[in-house]
Design a protein around this motif. Structure first.
Motif, mmCIF file in Angstrom:
data_model
loop_
_atom_site.group_PDB
_atom_site.id
_atom_site.type_symbol
_atom_site.label_atom_id
_atom_site.label_comp_id
_atom_site.label_asym_id
_atom_site.label_seq_id
_atom_site.Cartn_x
_atom_site.Cartn_y
_atom_site.Cartn_z
ATOM 1 N N PHE A 157 7.012 10.652 55.631
ATOM 2 C CA PHE A 157 5.780 10.907 54.884
ATOM 3 C C PHE A 157 5.637 9.930 53.717
ATOM 4 C CE2 PHE A 157 5.927 15.368 56.679
ATOM 5 C CZ PHE A 157 4.804 15.178 57.492
ATOM 6 N N ASP A 158 6.753 9.593 53.085
ATOM 7 C CA ASP A 158 6.700 8.608 52.005
ATOM 8 C C ASP A 158 6.135 7.285 52.515
ATOM 9 O OD1 ASP A 158 7.747 10.352 50.133
ATOM 10 O OD2 ASP A 158 9.826 9.630 50.367
ATOM 11 N N ILE A 159 6.551 6.904 53.712
ATOM 12 C CA ILE A 159 6.054 5.661 54.307
ATOM 13 C C ILE A 159 4.551 5.757 54.561
ATOM 14 C CG2 ILE A 159 6.088 4.239 56.402
ATOM 15 C CD1 ILE A 159 9.117 4.711 56.512
ATOM 16 N N LEU A 160 4.106 6.862 55.169
ATOM 17 C CA LEU A 160 2.683 7.012 55.472
ATOM 18 C C LEU A 160 1.842 6.981 54.200
ATOM 19 C CD1 LEU A 160 2.806 9.767 58.237
ATOM 20 C CD2 LEU A 160 2.330 7.337 58.548
ATOM 21 N N GLU A 161 2.326 7.612 53.142
ATOM 22 C CA GLU A 161 1.551 7.670 51.904
ATOM 23 C C GLU A 161 1.457 6.327 51.205
ATOM 24 O OE1 GLU A 161 3.360 10.856 49.739
ATOM 25 O OE2 GLU A 161 2.620 12.389 51.130
ATOM 26 N N LEU A 167 -1.882 4.487 51.649
ATOM 27 C CA LEU A 167 -3.073 4.894 50.903
ATOM 28 C C LEU A 167 -3.363 3.922 49.770
ATOM 29 C CD1 LEU A 167 -2.414 8.739 50.649
ATOM 30 C CD2 LEU A 167 -3.905 7.546 52.260
ATOM 31 N N GLN A 168 -2.440 3.008 49.509
ATOM 32 C CA GLN A 168 -2.583 2.064 48.398
ATOM 33 C C GLN A 168 -2.963 0.685 48.929
ATOM 34 O OE1 GLN A 168 1.216 2.141 46.407
ATOM 35 N NE2 GLN A 168 1.406 4.364 46.637
ATOM 36 N N GLY A 169 -3.470 -0.143 48.033
ATOM 37 C CA GLY A 169 -3.744 -1.536 48.361
ATOM 38 C C GLY A 169 -4.755 -1.696 49.475
ATOM 39 N N ASP A 170 -4.517 -2.693 50.353
ATOM 40 C CA ASP A 170 -5.467 -2.958 51.439
ATOM 41 C C ASP A 170 -5.156 -2.164 52.693
ATOM 42 O OD1 ASP A 170 -3.224 -4.184 52.455
ATOM 43 O OD2 ASP A 170 -4.141 -6.158 52.729
ATOM 44 N N GLY A 171 -4.151 -1.283 52.629
ATOM 45 C CA GLY A 171 -3.854 -0.426 53.774
ATOM 46 C C GLY A 171 -2.964 -1.048 54.819
ATOM 47 N N THR A 172 -2.384 -2.213 54.525
ATOM 48 C CA THR A 172 -1.436 -2.826 55.463
ATOM 49 C C THR A 172 -0.128 -3.110 54.734
ATOM 50 O OG1 THR A 172 -2.026 -5.148 55.061
ATOM 51 C CG2 THR A 172 -3.364 -3.921 56.662
ATOM 52 N N LEU A 173 0.991 -2.978 55.466
ATOM 53 C CA LEU A 173 2.313 -3.213 54.887
ATOM 54 C C LEU A 173 3.239 -3.777 55.957
ATOM 55 C CD1 LEU A 173 2.817 0.134 52.917
ATOM 56 C CD2 LEU A 173 2.636 -2.137 51.864
ATOM 57 N N SER A 174 4.228 -4.516 55.500
ATOM 58 C CA SER A 174 5.283 -4.979 56.393
ATOM 59 C C SER A 174 6.519 -4.120 56.173
ATOM 60 C CB SER A 174 5.625 -6.451 56.105
ATOM 61 O OG SER A 174 6.215 -6.575 54.816
ATOM 62 N N ALA A 175 7.470 -4.172 57.122
ATOM 63 C CA ALA A 175 8.708 -3.405 56.979
ATOM 64 C C ALA A 175 9.488 -3.811 55.724
ATOM 65 C CB ALA A 175 9.570 -3.561 58.231
ATOM 66 N N PRO A 176 9.596 -5.113 55.399
ATOM 67 C CA PRO A 176 10.302 -5.471 54.163
ATOM 68 C C PRO A 176 9.633 -4.901 52.911
ATOM 69 C CG PRO A 176 10.191 -7.371 55.617
ATOM 70 C CD PRO A 176 9.308 -6.317 56.213
ATOM 71 N N THR A 205 -3.346 9.592 62.549
ATOM 72 C CA THR A 205 -3.641 10.042 61.186
ATOM 73 C C THR A 205 -5.124 10.358 61.035
ATOM 74 O OG1 THR A 205 -3.894 7.735 60.455
ATOM 75 C CG2 THR A 205 -1.739 8.744 60.167
ATOM 76 N N TYR A 206 -5.978 9.560 61.694
ATOM 77 C CA TYR A 206 -7.416 9.835 61.659
ATOM 78 C C TYR A 206 -7.730 11.167 62.332
ATOM 79 C CZ TYR A 206 -12.379 9.562 62.721
ATOM 80 O OH TYR A 206 -13.715 9.849 62.838
ATOM 81 N N GLN A 207 -7.071 11.437 63.462
ATOM 82 C CA GLN A 207 -7.318 12.695 64.169
ATOM 83 C C GLN A 207 -6.913 13.897 63.319
ATOM 84 O OE1 GLN A 207 -4.991 11.696 67.629
ATOM 85 N NE2 GLN A 207 -6.818 11.242 68.859
ATOM 86 N N LEU A 208 -5.774 13.788 62.640
ATOM 87 C CA LEU A 208 -5.342 14.884 61.772
ATOM 88 C C LEU A 208 -6.303 15.071 60.607
ATOM 89 C CD1 LEU A 208 -1.489 14.286 61.619
ATOM 90 C CD2 LEU A 208 -2.669 16.153 62.775
ATOM 91 N N GLY A 209 -6.735 13.955 60.013
ATOM 92 C CA GLY A 209 -7.675 14.039 58.900
ATOM 93 C C GLY A 209 -9.003 14.633 59.325
#
Length: 257
Positions: free
Chosen positions: A12-16, A19-28, A70-74
């Motif tokens: 859940f920490d990863i998913l949350e 919600l920040q920035g442009d909505g994309t992240l890398s594993a590092p 996540t869209y379906q749950l929302g």
């Protein structure tokens, strides 16, 4: 409360984070922000991707964004929300804080319909009631909602319509109303001083849904004997807070103004 499962908490920490920035992240980036071991991040991201909670960004190799699950749950959460019920909960919280009457209303044609009302602890009679309609241009919630309409919708609503007053202070001139609404749109809050009730002033803020659309307004109503500049500023901040809390309950992220 039972023991929290560390792996689920980290997921859940990863998913949350998305919600920040442009909505994309890398594993590092995820590893660095959460302070997780690289192998743990890789396993969690792989699991979330396999379950469609995350998906790779095609044009950005190595980066991820939220997936369709996540869209379906929302969407399911939004379907189950009841504006009136959520409005009553927030109105109770705000009324307990300030001791004044709190309303939540929505716009229907040129009227507002009150979907929630929590009375002041003081003995003051209000013209409103849950389920009652009032002319939008005479109320703080109504002016707030009118001010948030697209220009073409506002024109269609007001053109040729007689603006009937409820008190001598009601705005009944269309040009004066348009000027007032333009100011409200800039400020992000609406104030009504004895326009629907000769003994009451109100302040209102917009309520937004998860798409950012204004769907309602929350107001605080005060007898003029307890209304002054300091009280107006205090209640304006509280109305904005309440509208923000209700917007968050409806899935909105960010300021309501």
């Amino acid at each position: 409360m039972g023991r929290l499962v560390p792996a689920v908490t980290r997921a859940f920490d990863i998913l949350e984070l998305f919600l920040q920035g442009d909505g994309t992240l890398s594993a590092p980036e995820i590893t660095r922000r959460l302070g997780l071991p690289r192998t743990t991040t890789h396993e969690l991201v792989s699991t979330l991707t396999a379950r469609n909670y995350l998906v790779p960004v095609p044009e950005q190799p190595g980066r991820y964004r939220l997936g369709v699950r996540t869209y379906q749950l929302g969407s399911r959460y939004a379907e189950q929300l009841d504006l009136a019920a959520e409005g009553r909960r927030i109105a109770h919280e705000i009324a307990e804080t300030c001791g004044e009457t709190v309303h939540v209303a929505l716009l229907e044609d040129a009227d507002v319909i009150y979907v929630a009302k929590v009375d002041s602890t003081h003995a003051v009679r209000m013209v409103s009631a849950a389920g009652r309609r009032l002319p939008a241009h005479c109320t703080a919630v109504g002016k707030m909602l009118l001010a948030m309409l697209p220009a073409d919708e506002l024109d269609e609503l007001l053109d040729g319509r007689e603006l009937v007053g409820m008190t001598p202070r009601s705005i009944t001139d269309p040009d004066a109303l348009r000027t007032a609404l333009a100011e409200i749109a800039v400020l992000g809050v609406a104030v009504e001083q004895r326009e629907s009730n000769p003994d009451v002033s109100c302040v209102a803020a917009p309520v937004r849904d998860r798409t950012g659309r204004v769907v309602a307004a929350l107001s605080i109503s005060v007898p003029v004997v307890r209304w002054d500049e300091a009280r107006e500023n205090e209640l304006t901040a509280l109305a904005v807070r309440g509208a923000g809390d209700l917007s968050a309950r409806l899935g909105h992220h960010g300021p309501v103004r």
